[in-house]
Design an enzyme around this catalytic site. Structure first.
Site, PDB file in Angstrom:
ATOM      1  N   ALA A  64       0.841  -1.190   0.000  1.00 22.71           N
ATOM      2  CA  ALA A  64       0.000   0.000   0.000  1.00 22.71           C
ATOM      3  C   ALA A  64       0.880   1.246   0.000  1.00 22.71           C
ATOM      4  CB  ALA A  64      -0.912   0.001   1.224  1.00 22.71           C
ATOM      5  N   GLY A 108       0.204  -5.301   0.699  1.00 17.58           N
ATOM      6  CA  GLY A 108      -0.979  -5.290  -0.156  1.00 17.58           C
ATOM      7  C   GLY A 108      -0.730  -5.890  -1.515  1.00 17.58           C
ATOM      8  N   GLU A 111      -1.174  -9.459  -1.090  1.00 19.55           N
ATOM      9  CA  GLU A 111      -2.591  -9.727  -0.821  1.00 19.55           C
ATOM     10  C   GLU A 111      -3.446  -9.672  -2.084  1.00 19.55           C
ATOM     11  OE1 GLU A 111      -3.257  -8.299   3.747  1.00 19.55           O
ATOM     12  OE2 GLU A 111      -2.622  -6.757   2.324  1.00 19.55           O
ATOM     13  N   GLU A 131       3.970  -5.870   7.235  1.00 19.49           N
ATOM     14  CA  GLU A 131       3.233  -4.831   7.964  1.00 19.49           C
ATOM     15  C   GLU A 131       3.681  -4.695   9.416  1.00 19.49           C
ATOM     16  OE1 GLU A 131       0.489  -6.131   4.607  1.00 19.49           O
ATOM     17  OE2 GLU A 131       1.870  -7.107   6.002  1.00 19.49           O
TER      18      GLU A 131
END
Length: 257
Positions: A64, A108, A111, A131
């Site tokens: 992200a 992300g 993911e 993260e």
């Protein structure tokens, strides 16, 4: 279409390319909205039978966009329905999606690759959920899809240490379906996607739905769903064509109905 997302059509395959090279393809709303728009376009196009999601040789997506979210508070994420609103458009697509991963697929990026139906990796691919190094945890499925793909021990290892997993380890663990030389990743992925797209689209979608059902229900209920879908396939013209072509020793001509 956003300049951060590029759409290409290759015969019966739709290619979506994340295009933020200056930020290692970090994911922000512009990128995720662009991916969603591209998916909607390819889903609506009856000529497209399979979709490929990719980045560039250095990064599929490095995670992200931290600069965009670092000052968020709880109500910012909750009211905006962060992640759910646009990221999960990938998992609602009915046509199969292959993630073609070269370079970094972290946070992300890992993911959204897992939201796809399968991952093809370049030899230089790196996967991870770092993260924890940022004082937070995965929020787009990292703690849920990763254990289903590679098991609890490996998922705990990646999520709690923040280390990266290379392509060989990822394939060995079941996260990655195939590995290719980096310079052949897109060529080989498009070839596999063309193979999928050459089959009956209704049957392809039924198979995708049935395999996904295996992760959402018991074996007994999953088998019942598979059986009913198998029975339903006998209502398709493509089933008649496929079996007739087999008997007649010729290539079937599917009409997607």
């Amino acid at each position: 279409m956003s300049p951060s997302v590029i759409m290409e059509t290759h015969d019966k395959v739709g290619l979506i390319r994340i295009n933020r090279p200056e930020a290692f393809n970090a994911l922000n709303d512009e990128v995720m909205d662009g991916i969603g728009s591209a998916l909607a376009g390819f889903e609506a196009d009856e000529a497209i039978g399979c979709i490929v999601l990719t980045g560039n040789d250095k990064a599929f997506a490095a995670g992200a966009d931290i600069a965009a979210i670092k000052d968020f508070g709880y109500m910012d994420t909750y009211k905006a329905d962060f992640i759910t609103r646009n990221w999960e458009r990938i998992k609602t697509c009915r046509k199969p999606i292959i993630a073609a991963v070269a370079g970094y697929a972290l946070g992300g990026g890992c993911e959204i690759a897992m939201m796809c139906d399968m991952i093809f990796a370049a030899e230089n691919a790196k996967f991870g959920q770092p993260e924890i190094k940022l004082g937070t945890l995965p929020g787009a499925g990292g703690t849920q899809r990763l254990p289903r793909a590679i098991g609890k021990a490996k998922a705990m290892d990646l999520c709690l240490t923040g280390r990266m997993m290379d392509a060989v380890e990822a394939e060995r663990c079941g996260l990655v379906a195939r590995i290719f030389p980096t310079d052949r990743l897109i060529e080989e992925t498009l070839a596999a996607a063309q193979t999928i797209a050459s089959y009956s689209q209704p049957v392809v979608m039924m198979i995708k739905e049935a395999v996904n059902r295996a992760f959402e229900t018991s074996l007994t209920e999953g088998l019942l769903f598979e059986r009913r879908s198998f029975h339903a396939s006998f209502a398709l013209e493509d089933q008649k064509e496929g079996m007739t072509a087999f008997i007649e020793k010729r290539k079937p001509v599917f009409k997607n109905r």
